[in-house]
Design a protein around this motif. Structure first.
Motif, PDB file in Angstrom:
ATOM      1  N   ASN A  21      26.259  42.645 -12.905  1.00  0.00           N
ATOM      2  CA  ASN A  21      26.271  43.793 -12.005  1.00  0.00           C
ATOM      3  C   ASN A  21      24.854  44.166 -11.579  1.00  0.00           C
ATOM      4  OD1 ASN A  21      28.993  43.999 -11.829  1.00  0.00           O
ATOM      5  ND2 ASN A  21      29.195  45.759 -13.170  1.00  0.00           N
ATOM      6  N   LEU A  24      24.075  41.919  -8.759  1.00  0.00           N
ATOM      7  CA  LEU A  24      24.797  42.369  -7.555  1.00  0.00           C
ATOM      8  C   LEU A  24      24.164  43.609  -6.941  1.00  0.00           C
ATOM      9  CD1 LEU A  24      28.591  41.962  -8.377  1.00  0.00           C
ATOM     10  CD2 LEU A  24      27.232  40.688  -6.735  1.00  0.00           C
ATOM     11  N   SER A  28      22.499  43.995  -3.252  1.00  0.00           N
ATOM     12  CA  SER A  28      22.980  44.964  -2.266  1.00  0.00           C
ATOM     13  C   SER A  28      21.823  45.584  -1.495  1.00  0.00           C
ATOM     14  CB  SER A  28      23.818  46.051  -2.933  1.00  0.00           C
ATOM     15  OG  SER A  28      23.010  46.951  -3.665  1.00  0.00           O
ATOM     16  N   ARG A  40      33.384  46.032   4.401  1.00  0.00           N
ATOM     17  CA  ARG A  40      33.964  45.021   3.502  1.00  0.00           C
ATOM     18  C   ARG A  40      32.965  44.652   2.396  1.00  0.00           C
ATOM     19  NH1 ARG A  40      36.746  40.272   6.434  1.00  0.00           N
ATOM     20  NH2 ARG A  40      38.258  41.919   6.682  1.00  0.00           N
ATOM     21  N   MET A  41      31.706  44.501   2.762  1.00  0.00           N
ATOM     22  CA  MET A  41      30.684  44.177   1.773  1.00  0.00           C
ATOM     23  C   MET A  41      30.477  45.341   0.805  1.00  0.00           C
ATOM     24  SD  MET A  41      26.846  42.765   2.425  1.00  0.00           S
ATOM     25  CE  MET A  41      27.425  41.274   3.220  1.00  0.00           C
ATOM     26  N   MET A  43      32.678  47.542  -0.094  1.00  0.00           N
ATOM     27  CA  MET A  43      33.825  47.565  -1.009  1.00  0.00           C
ATOM     28  C   MET A  43      33.671  46.514  -2.108  1.00  0.00           C
ATOM     29  SD  MET A  43      35.608  50.081  -0.187  1.00  0.00           S
ATOM     30  CE  MET A  43      36.967  49.775  -1.270  1.00  0.00           C
ATOM     31  N   PHE A  44      33.104  45.366  -1.787  1.00  0.00           N
ATOM     32  CA  PHE A  44      32.865  44.309  -2.774  1.00  0.00           C
ATOM     33  C   PHE A  44      31.938  44.814  -3.878  1.00  0.00           C
ATOM     34  CE2 PHE A  44      30.034  40.839  -4.131  1.00  0.00           C
ATOM     35  CZ  PHE A  44      30.959  39.995  -4.725  1.00  0.00           C
ATOM     36  N   TYR A  45      30.808  45.433  -3.482  1.00  0.00           N
ATOM     37  CA  TYR A  45      29.859  45.941  -4.479  1.00  0.00           C
ATOM     38  C   TYR A  45      30.460  47.093  -5.282  1.00  0.00           C
ATOM     39  CZ  TYR A  45      26.268  43.123  -2.225  1.00  0.00           C
ATOM     40  OH  TYR A  45      25.545  42.078  -1.723  1.00  0.00           O
ATOM     41  N   LEU A  47      33.602  47.651  -5.858  1.00  0.00           N
ATOM     42  CA  LEU A  47      34.653  47.117  -6.722  1.00  0.00           C
ATOM     43  C   LEU A  47      34.069  46.637  -8.053  1.00  0.00           C
ATOM     44  CD1 LEU A  47      37.648  46.103  -7.056  1.00  0.00           C
ATOM     45  CD2 LEU A  47      36.801  43.920  -6.215  1.00  0.00           C
ATOM     46  N   PHE A  48      32.970  45.901  -7.991  1.00  0.00           N
ATOM     47  CA  PHE A  48      32.344  45.430  -9.219  1.00  0.00           C
ATOM     48  C   PHE A  48      31.765  46.584 -10.033  1.00  0.00           C
ATOM     49  CE2 PHE A  48      32.676  41.210  -7.451  1.00  0.00           C
ATOM     50  CZ  PHE A  48      32.870  40.445  -8.591  1.00  0.00           C
TER      51      PHE A  48
END
Length: 114
Positions: A21, A24, A28, A40-41, A43-45, A47-48
């Motif tokens: 994380n 990540l 970001s 969308r990107m 939400m990806f970050y 989410l993790f």
């Protein structure tokens, strides 16, 4: 003796997830400053980040049941939650997650063990 091996295996995964994380969250920054930060990107970050909160919360409960130190998992919850609330807190989240991973990897028995 069997519980010790399970505890070490679980700690290895949780510490690894916290370090992943961190990578990540740092990545970001480049996405945000490069103006390619889409919904969308994001939400990806996020989410993790929130998955990290949930996994570290489970680790808090398991650490309490195994009577081992709670410092690492609690810091993991805080670090991931900071990024989960806003990406502006990415730097403190990275620092706290690194410290959390250190405490998780160096897990020890609680001093108050009965």
């Amino acid at each position: 003796m069997e519980k010790k091996n399970e505890k070490n295996k679980f700690d290895l995964w949780i510490g690894g997830i916290n370090l992943f994380n961190c990578i990540l969250f740092i990545a970001s920054w480049f996405a945000i400053f490069g103006a390619t930060f889409t919904t969308r990107m994001a939400m990806f970050y996020y989410l993790f980040a929130w998955a990290g909160v949930i996994i570290n919360a489970i680790a808090v409960v398991q650490a309490h049941n195994l009577k081992i130190s709670l410092v690492g998992p609690i810091l993991g919850v805080i670090g991931n939650a900071l990024y989960g609330f806003t990406a502006a807190l990415a730097l403190p989240a990275v620092i706290i997650n690194i410290v959390s991973a250190f405490f998780i990897f160096m897990q020890h028995d609680n001093k108050k063990k009965e």
